[in-house]
Design an enzyme around this catalytic site. Structure first.
Site, mmCIF file in Angstrom:
data_model
loop_
_atom_site.group_PDB
_atom_site.id
_atom_site.type_symbol
_atom_site.label_atom_id
_atom_site.label_comp_id
_atom_site.label_asym_id
_atom_site.label_seq_id
_atom_site.Cartn_x
_atom_site.Cartn_y
_atom_site.Cartn_z
ATOM 1 N N GLY A 183 -44.957 -35.349 68.379
ATOM 2 C CA GLY A 183 -44.591 -36.689 67.607
ATOM 3 C C GLY A 183 -43.882 -37.359 68.529
ATOM 4 O O GLY A 183 -43.799 -37.130 69.891
ATOM 5 N N SER A 184 -42.660 -38.231 67.751
ATOM 6 C CA SER A 184 -42.256 -39.048 68.767
ATOM 7 C C SER A 184 -40.887 -38.439 69.539
ATOM 8 O O SER A 184 -40.165 -37.283 69.209
ATOM 9 C CB SER A 184 -41.458 -40.207 67.877
ATOM 10 O OG SER A 184 -40.711 -39.636 66.998
ATOM 11 N N VAL B 277 -37.754 -37.898 67.377
ATOM 12 C CA VAL B 277 -37.544 -36.717 66.204
ATOM 13 C C VAL B 277 -37.945 -35.709 66.789
ATOM 14 O O VAL B 277 -36.985 -34.469 66.708
ATOM 15 C CB VAL B 277 -38.997 -36.961 65.217
ATOM 16 C CG1 VAL B 277 -38.961 -35.632 64.245
ATOM 17 C CG2 VAL B 277 -38.833 -37.962 64.441
ATOM 18 N N GLY B 278 -38.511 -35.532 68.230
ATOM 19 C CA GLY B 278 -38.383 -34.409 68.920
ATOM 20 C C GLY B 278 -36.957 -33.797 69.346
ATOM 21 O O GLY B 278 -37.008 -32.686 69.467
ATOM 22 N N GLU C 82 -44.574 -31.863 72.113
ATOM 23 C CA GLU C 82 -45.607 -32.916 72.758
ATOM 24 C C GLU C 82 -45.123 -34.292 72.232
ATOM 25 O O GLU C 82 -45.298 -34.708 71.035
ATOM 26 C CB GLU C 82 -46.856 -32.475 72.184
ATOM 27 C CG GLU C 82 -47.298 -30.971 72.676
ATOM 28 C CD GLU C 82 -47.613 -30.937 74.284
ATOM 29 O OE1 GLU C 82 -47.470 -32.062 74.839
ATOM 30 O OE2 GLU C 82 -48.078 -29.876 74.445
ATOM 31 N N CYS D 148 -51.311 -40.431 72.225
ATOM 32 C CA CYS D 148 -49.834 -40.207 72.867
ATOM 33 C C CYS D 148 -50.237 -40.376 74.558
ATOM 34 O O CYS D 148 -49.412 -40.955 75.219
ATOM 35 C CB CYS D 148 -49.369 -38.755 72.746
ATOM 36 S SG CYS D 148 -50.804 -37.511 73.002
ATOM 37 N N GLU E 152 -43.244 -47.110 73.870
ATOM 38 C CA GLU E 152 -44.553 -46.822 73.558
ATOM 39 C C GLU E 152 -45.024 -48.055 72.366
ATOM 40 O O GLU E 152 -44.063 -48.182 71.466
ATOM 41 C CB GLU E 152 -44.876 -45.663 72.536
ATOM 42 C CG GLU E 152 -45.064 -44.231 73.574
ATOM 43 C CD GLU E 152 -45.077 -43.245 72.775
ATOM 44 O OE1 GLU E 152 -46.263 -42.733 72.629
ATOM 45 O OE2 GLU E 152 -44.282 -42.764 72.165
HETATM 46 P P1 NAD Z 1 -42.982 -38.944 64.241
HETATM 47 O O1 NAD Z 1 -41.896 -38.225 65.178
HETATM 48 O O2 NAD Z 1 -42.232 -39.854 63.379
HETATM 49 O O3 NAD Z 1 -43.494 -37.890 63.246
HETATM 50 C C1 NAD Z 1 -44.126 -36.803 63.606
HETATM 51 C C2 NAD Z 1 -44.180 -35.496 62.442
HETATM 52 O O4 NAD Z 1 -42.674 -35.453 62.685
HETATM 53 C C3 NAD Z 1 -44.381 -35.857 61.253
HETATM 54 O O5 NAD Z 1 -45.197 -34.924 60.637
HETATM 55 C C4 NAD Z 1 -43.128 -36.210 60.611
HETATM 56 O O6 NAD Z 1 -43.331 -36.137 59.067
HETATM 57 C C5 NAD Z 1 -42.310 -35.289 61.278
HETATM 58 N N1 NAD Z 1 -40.683 -35.446 61.134
HETATM 59 C C6 NAD Z 1 -40.277 -36.745 61.056
HETATM 60 N N2 NAD Z 1 -39.013 -36.620 60.957
HETATM 61 C C7 NAD Z 1 -38.726 -35.297 61.137
HETATM 62 C C8 NAD Z 1 -37.418 -34.578 61.102
HETATM 63 N N3 NAD Z 1 -36.430 -35.164 60.849
HETATM 64 N N4 NAD Z 1 -37.596 -33.128 61.060
HETATM 65 C C9 NAD Z 1 -38.859 -32.579 61.178
HETATM 66 N N5 NAD Z 1 -40.103 -33.251 61.144
HETATM 67 C C10 NAD Z 1 -39.986 -34.410 61.149
HETATM 68 O O7 NAD Z 1 -44.063 -39.590 64.956
HETATM 69 P P2 NAD Z 1 -45.389 -40.182 64.698
HETATM 70 O O8 NAD Z 1 -44.952 -41.546 64.081
HETATM 71 O O9 NAD Z 1 -46.065 -39.295 63.354
HETATM 72 O O10 NAD Z 1 -46.466 -40.127 65.562
HETATM 73 C C11 NAD Z 1 -46.237 -41.122 66.718
HETATM 74 C C12 NAD Z 1 -45.574 -40.425 67.913
HETATM 75 O O11 NAD Z 1 -46.144 -39.057 68.317
HETATM 76 C C13 NAD Z 1 -45.553 -41.204 68.956
HETATM 77 O O12 NAD Z 1 -44.505 -41.336 69.885
HETATM 78 C C14 NAD Z 1 -46.691 -40.602 70.026
HETATM 79 O O13 NAD Z 1 -46.483 -40.778 71.261
HETATM 80 C C15 NAD Z 1 -46.546 -38.941 69.616
HETATM 81 N N6 NAD Z 1 -47.413 -38.077 69.772
HETATM 82 C C16 NAD Z 1 -47.441 -37.285 70.893
HETATM 83 C C17 NAD Z 1 -48.535 -36.491 71.277
HETATM 84 C C18 NAD Z 1 -48.546 -35.583 72.369
HETATM 85 O O14 NAD Z 1 -49.279 -34.452 72.445
HETATM 86 N N7 NAD Z 1 -47.753 -35.669 73.134
HETATM 87 C C19 NAD Z 1 -49.563 -36.425 70.389
HETATM 88 C C20 NAD Z 1 -49.632 -37.618 69.269
HETATM 89 C C21 NAD Z 1 -48.619 -38.113 68.849
#
Ligand code: NAD
Length: 480
Positions: free
Chosen positions: A225-226, A229-230, A247, A281, A380
């Site tokens: 994810g982002s 949040v990571g 990731e 991503c 991004e």
């Molecule tokens: P996001 O970080 O908002 O959400 C990702 C996941 O995290 C979702 O399931 C969401 O519900 C969960 N989440 C959100 N807040 C959380 C919290 N406080 N605690 C635990 N989990 C939580 O990201 P997004 O908008 O879903 O995806 C887009 C982002 O993900 C972009 O930055 C993109 O580059 C990245 N991404 C990376 C990869 C990779 O492999 N590197 C792949 C796909 C997406």
């Protein structure tokens, strides 16, 4: 239609009874509901997974796990049309993309099926009178937080590797896209995965996602994810000493030298930013072009962008809609800001008239001469926006490539073999593609980032290292 969590192979509503709407990104219409799960639901899923780990899962050996994963791969392929249709509706993917995601899912399960009984330990040279061994053990119950951009693919690589290594999995899909994963978990029940080995808990990130990451019964977290949040997930995991694979995103450069094979490169450059409407991503979102090639390339690429079409997923055009209204707003506002700052558009595609005005469509955009420090070149967009900028020499290309906090992927286009190797060695990122980009998905190829792109590796055999922990055993057999 109401979709429930999948816990112990049963469809269970959230204990609160609350739900979340599922919105079709192509029309803006709500067409289903999912469970809005809370910490209690997550706890039930984690406890069920633990019971499975210590019960039926423990009775399986590595070959059994491989057979289950292979059967799943076949079942996924049999259900390819159905899964692609679910993904298309939920995520707005053009038909070819939705189908490709299912093919990749089946391939992940096939790859990890074959890997299950190839993961072995080692003997270590040690002192006289001792024998030292090391072997890999599963973490136990692994947590998987999945984003919305490639639900099937990211589920496949994450859960496939974790199960192969002997873990059981609790999955929190993204609130915007979880229907295909709920269906895959049903297929897993059909082919014989024990109840509790795959748990799917839907809901919001700061509710179900957070509850999963802070649950003391989770032994490893795989988060995609982002970066924002990571970072939070890593903090939550640290509180219970839980290892994490992150990731995160990227702002990956495609670097074209004057001697690049331009005719081949053009298609890759376009695809790398248009695929999945730029919501990838590893999107090639920055284009670095050596000075002599810059103007002719801007001309050709500008014309090519003019031909690109966004439209309803079933029309299977170059791209479909973005995932949700807020994602569209983000793309529009970042472009407005760039244009207000004088950044010039060198090419722009169209949204076809058949696209619903209530869908979240945006045409692909090529921006030129983008200042490397501008926000649109740093963050991004997660939309179909390509930022081009010129460079003079290798040194400047590297400086520009490294000018963001990210380090996920890079593409290098040159016929000079020595330069190919120099660049591959010097680039600070997890994957380098020479005279290609993405290598067609590369399920076999370890994937992950450095810096703000995260740490740990998924995909390939290397992923199994992250889904296991090493145990060392030293046996003294002399003089006792
Ligand atoms: P996001 O970080 O908002 O959400 C990702 C996941 O995290 C979702 O399931 C969401 O519900 C969960 N989440 C959100 N807040 C959380 C919290 N406080 N605690 C635990 N989990 C939580 O990201 P997004 O908008 O879903 O995806 C887009 C982002 O993900 C972009 O930055 C993109 O580059 C990245 N991404 C990376 C990869 C990779 O492999 N590197 C792949 C796909 C997406």
């Amino acid at each position: 239609m109401q979709h429930h969590n999948r816990i112990n192979h049963q469809g269970l509503p959230s204990t609160s009874g609350l739900t979340l709407p599922v919105i079709d990104p192509a029309t803006g219409e709500t067409f289903a509901q999912i469970a809005r799960s809370n910490a209690q639901d997550v706890d039930v899923a984690v406890q069920g997974a633990r019971a499975c780990l210590q019960g039926p899962w423990a009775a399986l050996d590595a070959t059994d796990r491989g057979r289950l994963l292979m059967a799943l791969s076949r079942r996924v392929s049999e259900c390819a049309s159905e899964l692609a249709a679910i993904e298309q509706r939920d995520c707005g993917k053009p038909t070819q993309q939705a189908r490709a995601d299912v093919v990749a899912l089946a391939r992940y399960f096939e790859f990890y099926a074959g890997a299950c009984d190839k993961l072995h330990g080692d003997t270590l040279p040690y002192r006289q009178g001792y024998t030292a061994l090391s072997w890999r053990e599963p973490h136990g119950v692994t947590g998987h937080v999945i984003p919305w951009n490639y639900p099937l693919q990211i589920f496949g690589r994450s859960v496939g590797g974790a199960l192969a290594a002997g873990n059981v999995c609790v999955v929190k899909p993204a609130e915007d896209a979880c229907l295909s994963l709920l269906r895959v978990s049903e297929l897993m029940a059909e082919v014989g995965f024990p109840a509790g080995s795959i748990q799917i808990v839907t809901g919001l990130g700061h509710e179900a996602g957070q509850a999963l990451c802070e649950h003391p019964g989770i032994d490893h977290i795989s988060f995609t994810g982002s970066p924002r949040v990571g970072t939070l997930v890593q903090q939550l995991a640290a509180a219970h000493h839980c290892p994490v694979t992150l990731e995160l995103g990227g702002k990956s450069p495609q670097i074209l030298f004057d001697d690049a094979p331009v005719d081949v490169a053009l298609g890759f450059v376009i695809n790398a930013i248009v695929q999945n409407a730029g919501q990838t991503c590893s999107a090639g979102s920055r284009l670095l072009v050596q000075r002599q090639l810059y103007e002719p390339l801007m001309q050709r690429l500008g014309e090519a962008f003019g031909q690109l079409r966004a439209g309803p997923p079933e029309m299977d055009l170059d791209l479909g809609p973005l995932i949700r209204a807020s994602q569209l707003e983000r793309v529009v506002s970042m472009l407005d800001e760039a244009r207000a700052d004088g950044i010039v558009t060198a090419g722009q595609g169209v949204v076809v008239p058949q696209a619903s005005a209530r869908g979240f469509f945006h045409a692909p955009v090529l921006l030129r001469d983008v200042p490397p420090q501008h926000r649109i070149a740093q963050e991004e967009v997660f939309g179909p926006v390509l930022c081009a900028m010129p460079f003079e020499d290798e040194q400047e290309a590297l400086a520009l490539a490294h000018a963001t906090a990210f380090g996920l992927v890079a593409g290098v286009w040159t016929r000079d073999g020595a330069r190919q190797l120099r660049m591959a060695k010097a680039l600070r990122c997890g994957q380098v593609f020479i005279n290609n980009y993405g290598a067609g998905g590369g399920i076999e190829l370890p994937f992950g980032g450095v810096g703000a792109s995260g740490h740990g590796r998924e995909k390939g055999f290397e992923a199994l290292m992250g889904f296991t922990r090493l145990k060392t055993v030293a046996i003294r057999h002399d003089g006792i």
